[in-house]
Scaffold this motif. Sequence first.
Motif, PDB file in Angstrom:
ATOM      1  N   GLY A  79       0.777  -1.231   0.000  1.00 33.34           N
ATOM      2  CA  GLY A  79       0.000   0.000   0.000  1.00 33.34           C
ATOM      3  C   GLY A  79       0.805   1.276   0.000  1.00 33.34           C
ATOM      4  N   VAL A  80       2.124   1.178  -0.054  1.00 34.41           N
ATOM      5  CA  VAL A  80       2.957   2.377  -0.056  1.00 34.41           C
ATOM      6  C   VAL A  80       2.912   3.032  -1.431  1.00 34.41           C
ATOM      7  CG1 VAL A  80       5.340   3.233   0.141  1.00 34.41           C
ATOM      8  CG2 VAL A  80       4.481   1.511   1.742  1.00 34.41           C
ATOM      9  N   ASP A  81       2.822   4.338  -1.453  1.00 30.17           N
ATOM     10  CA  ASP A  81       2.835   5.086  -2.701  1.00 30.17           C
ATOM     11  C   ASP A  81       4.088   4.710  -3.491  1.00 30.17           C
ATOM     12  OD1 ASP A  81       3.532   7.313  -4.537  1.00 30.17           O
ATOM     13  OD2 ASP A  81       1.751   8.252  -3.677  1.00 30.17           O
ATOM     14  N   GLU A  88      -1.290   6.043   8.222  1.00 29.24           N
ATOM     15  CA  GLU A  88      -1.702   7.307   7.615  1.00 29.24           C
ATOM     16  C   GLU A  88      -3.006   7.192   6.827  1.00 29.24           C
ATOM     17  OE1 GLU A  88       1.625   8.578   5.328  1.00 29.24           O
ATOM     18  OE2 GLU A  88       2.730   9.372   7.050  1.00 29.24           O
ATOM     19  N   LEU A  89      -3.586   6.014   6.731  1.00 34.53           N
ATOM     20  CA  LEU A  89      -4.855   5.855   6.032  1.00 34.53           C
ATOM     21  C   LEU A  89      -5.995   5.932   7.055  1.00 34.53           C
ATOM     22  CD1 LEU A  89      -4.103   3.021   3.449  1.00 34.53           C
ATOM     23  CD2 LEU A  89      -4.428   5.451   2.995  1.00 34.53           C
ATOM     24  N   PRO A  90      -6.628   7.072   7.172  1.00 33.49           N
ATOM     25  CA  PRO A  90      -7.636   7.273   8.229  1.00 33.49           C
ATOM     26  C   PRO A  90      -9.041   6.864   7.827  1.00 33.49           C
ATOM     27  CG  PRO A  90      -7.284   9.326   7.085  1.00 33.49           C
ATOM     28  CD  PRO A  90      -6.412   8.302   6.396  1.00 33.49           C
ATOM     29  N   TYR A  91      -9.144   5.974   6.841  1.00 33.01           N
ATOM     30  CA  TYR A  91     -10.459   5.631   6.318  1.00 33.01           C
ATOM     31  C   TYR A  91     -10.962   4.316   6.908  1.00 33.01           C
ATOM     32  CZ  TYR A  91      -8.561   8.973   2.960  1.00 33.01           C
ATOM     33  OH  TYR A  91      -7.974  10.073   2.382  1.00 33.01           O
ATOM     34  N   LEU A  94      -9.090  -0.993   1.904  1.00 32.10           N
ATOM     35  CA  LEU A  94      -8.915  -2.155   1.035  1.00 32.10           C
ATOM     36  C   LEU A  94      -8.993  -1.762  -0.438  1.00 32.10           C
ATOM     37  CD1 LEU A  94     -10.968  -4.967   2.830  1.00 32.10           C
ATOM     38  CD2 LEU A  94      -8.479  -4.771   2.652  1.00 32.10           C
ATOM     39  N   ALA A  95      -9.902  -0.845  -0.740  1.00 31.27           N
ATOM     40  CA  ALA A  95     -10.023  -0.367  -2.121  1.00 31.27           C
ATOM     41  C   ALA A  95      -8.736   0.333  -2.556  1.00 31.27           C
ATOM     42  CB  ALA A  95     -11.211   0.575  -2.249  1.00 31.27           C
ATOM     43  N   ILE A  96      -8.187   1.152  -1.677  1.00 31.06           N
ATOM     44  CA  ILE A  96      -6.951   1.872  -1.990  1.00 31.06           C
ATOM     45  C   ILE A  96      -5.797   0.895  -2.179  1.00 31.06           C
ATOM     46  CG2 ILE A  96      -5.216   3.437  -1.036  1.00 31.06           C
ATOM     47  CD1 ILE A  96      -7.532   5.035   0.200  1.00 31.06           C
ATOM     48  N   TYR A  97      -5.679  -0.087  -1.290  1.00 30.56           N
ATOM     49  CA  TYR A  97      -4.626  -1.087  -1.423  1.00 30.56           C
ATOM     50  C   TYR A  97      -4.760  -1.843  -2.749  1.00 30.56           C
ATOM     51  CZ  TYR A  97      -3.731  -0.399   3.583  1.00 30.56           C
ATOM     52  OH  TYR A  97      -3.441   0.130   4.806  1.00 30.56           O
ATOM     53  N   PRO A 152     -16.834  -1.231 -11.073  1.00 33.29           N
ATOM     54  CA  PRO A 152     -17.438  -2.565 -10.910  1.00 33.29           C
ATOM     55  C   PRO A 152     -16.410  -3.650 -10.582  1.00 33.29           C
ATOM     56  CG  PRO A 152     -18.345  -1.452 -12.827  1.00 33.29           C
ATOM     57  CD  PRO A 152     -17.183  -0.636 -12.375  1.00 33.29           C
ATOM     58  N   GLN A 153     -15.237  -3.562 -11.204  1.00 31.48           N
ATOM     59  CA  GLN A 153     -14.179  -4.547 -10.966  1.00 31.48           C
ATOM     60  C   GLN A 153     -13.689  -4.482  -9.525  1.00 31.48           C
ATOM     61  OE1 GLN A 153     -10.666  -3.823 -13.306  1.00 31.48           O
ATOM     62  NE2 GLN A 153      -9.365  -4.897 -11.842  1.00 31.48           N
ATOM     63  N   ILE A 154     -13.453  -3.272  -9.043  1.00 32.89           N
ATOM     64  CA  ILE A 154     -12.951  -3.111  -7.671  1.00 32.89           C
ATOM     65  C   ILE A 154     -14.011  -3.547  -6.668  1.00 32.89           C
ATOM     66  CG2 ILE A 154     -12.080  -1.436  -5.989  1.00 32.89           C
ATOM     67  CD1 ILE A 154     -11.090   0.225  -8.416  1.00 32.89           C
ATOM     68  N   ALA A 155     -15.252  -3.159  -6.922  1.00 30.84           N
ATOM     69  CA  ALA A 155     -16.352  -3.544  -6.029  1.00 30.84           C
ATOM     70  C   ALA A 155     -16.513  -5.056  -5.981  1.00 30.84           C
ATOM     71  CB  ALA A 155     -17.648  -2.875  -6.484  1.00 30.84           C
ATOM     72  N   ALA A 156     -16.385  -5.698  -7.137  1.00 30.22           N
ATOM     73  CA  ALA A 156     -16.509  -7.161  -7.185  1.00 30.22           C
ATOM     74  C   ALA A 156     -15.404  -7.826  -6.371  1.00 30.22           C
ATOM     75  CB  ALA A 156     -16.463  -7.638  -8.632  1.00 30.22           C
ATOM     76  N   HIS A 157     -14.208  -7.278  -6.460  1.00 31.29           N
ATOM     77  CA  HIS A 157     -13.089  -7.829  -5.684  1.00 31.29           C
ATOM     78  C   HIS A 157     -13.345  -7.718  -4.188  1.00 31.29           C
ATOM     79  CE1 HIS A 157      -8.956  -8.799  -4.564  1.00 31.29           C
ATOM     80  NE2 HIS A 157      -8.969  -7.728  -3.783  1.00 31.29           N
ATOM     81  N   LEU A 158     -14.017  -6.626  -3.791  1.00 35.49           N
ATOM     82  CA  LEU A 158     -14.284  -6.393  -2.363  1.00 35.49           C
ATOM     83  C   LEU A 158     -15.636  -6.963  -1.925  1.00 35.49           C
ATOM     84  CD1 LEU A 158     -13.021  -2.699  -2.139  1.00 35.49           C
ATOM     85  CD2 LEU A 158     -11.779  -4.777  -1.553  1.00 35.49           C
ATOM     86  N   ASN A 159     -16.366  -7.563  -2.876  1.00 33.92           N
ATOM     87  CA  ASN A 159     -17.659  -8.185  -2.568  1.00 33.92           C
ATOM     88  C   ASN A 159     -18.688  -7.186  -2.028  1.00 33.92           C
ATOM     89  OD1 ASN A 159     -16.925 -10.909  -3.283  1.00 33.92           O
ATOM     90  ND2 ASN A 159     -15.714 -10.972  -1.395  1.00 33.92           N
TER      91      ASN A 159
END
Length: 236
Positions: free
Chosen positions: A73-75, A120-123, A129-132, A145-152
């Motif tokens: 998750g590091v930039d 540093e991720l205050p969400y 998980l979406a950001i990672y 849709p792809q990201i949402a599907a991955h996260l169920n």
Amino acid sequence: MRYLRENFVHPPVDYEEELLEAIRTGNEQGAKQALAKINELEAAVLAAYPLRSKKNALIASCTLFTRAIIKGGVDPEIAFHLSDKIILDIEKIGDVDRAVQFEYEMLVQFVSVVRREQEELPYSHLVNLAIYYIRQNIFEDLALPQIAAHLNVHPSYLSDRFGRETGMSLTHYVNSRKIEESKHMLLYTNRPISEIAFTFKFCSQSYYTQLFKKFTGVTPRQFRTSRAGTGLSERG
């Protein structure tokens, strides 16, 4: 040298995977233990001189560690800057004992960056998980849709949560991350801009240029030209 290369048995892949997973998750103790297991084995001969051989091994490890923290998750820009700094430090080392000690110091630096990034991720867990996922798959065609599907989760729910917590749309975030990541290629490679646009799955070079200027105020070509002294030319 040929005899040593032909008869050397590399450490089990499981050891390396254990080490990289510990780095990715910010597990300092686990990473140190995994590295210690690897170092108990005979080291590969990567050059005629022991110090050069160890430096080459450290640089190879630095590359692997860089990829591990990006997956954590590091930039990418932060990860690559750290990698550049550490490689310069490696080249300054004057003896093998110091190189062996530096390997653990390098490990701690990478793990520390992961842990700081996690803090540093205050969400919410979902948005984190979406950001990672976005950072780990930055070279893919990332759509809601792809990201949402991955996260169920339902795309509308993810979109709403992401927007409320970060203050920007998920699409905006994806584009901003792709633009930031592409800066490294502009600075440190000679790849054509059209190829970079294709690498990040932009529909065309013109669209990539349009987005790049929107986020940075300059075109990719202007960015590359203005930073020429800090990129490839500086690396000789």
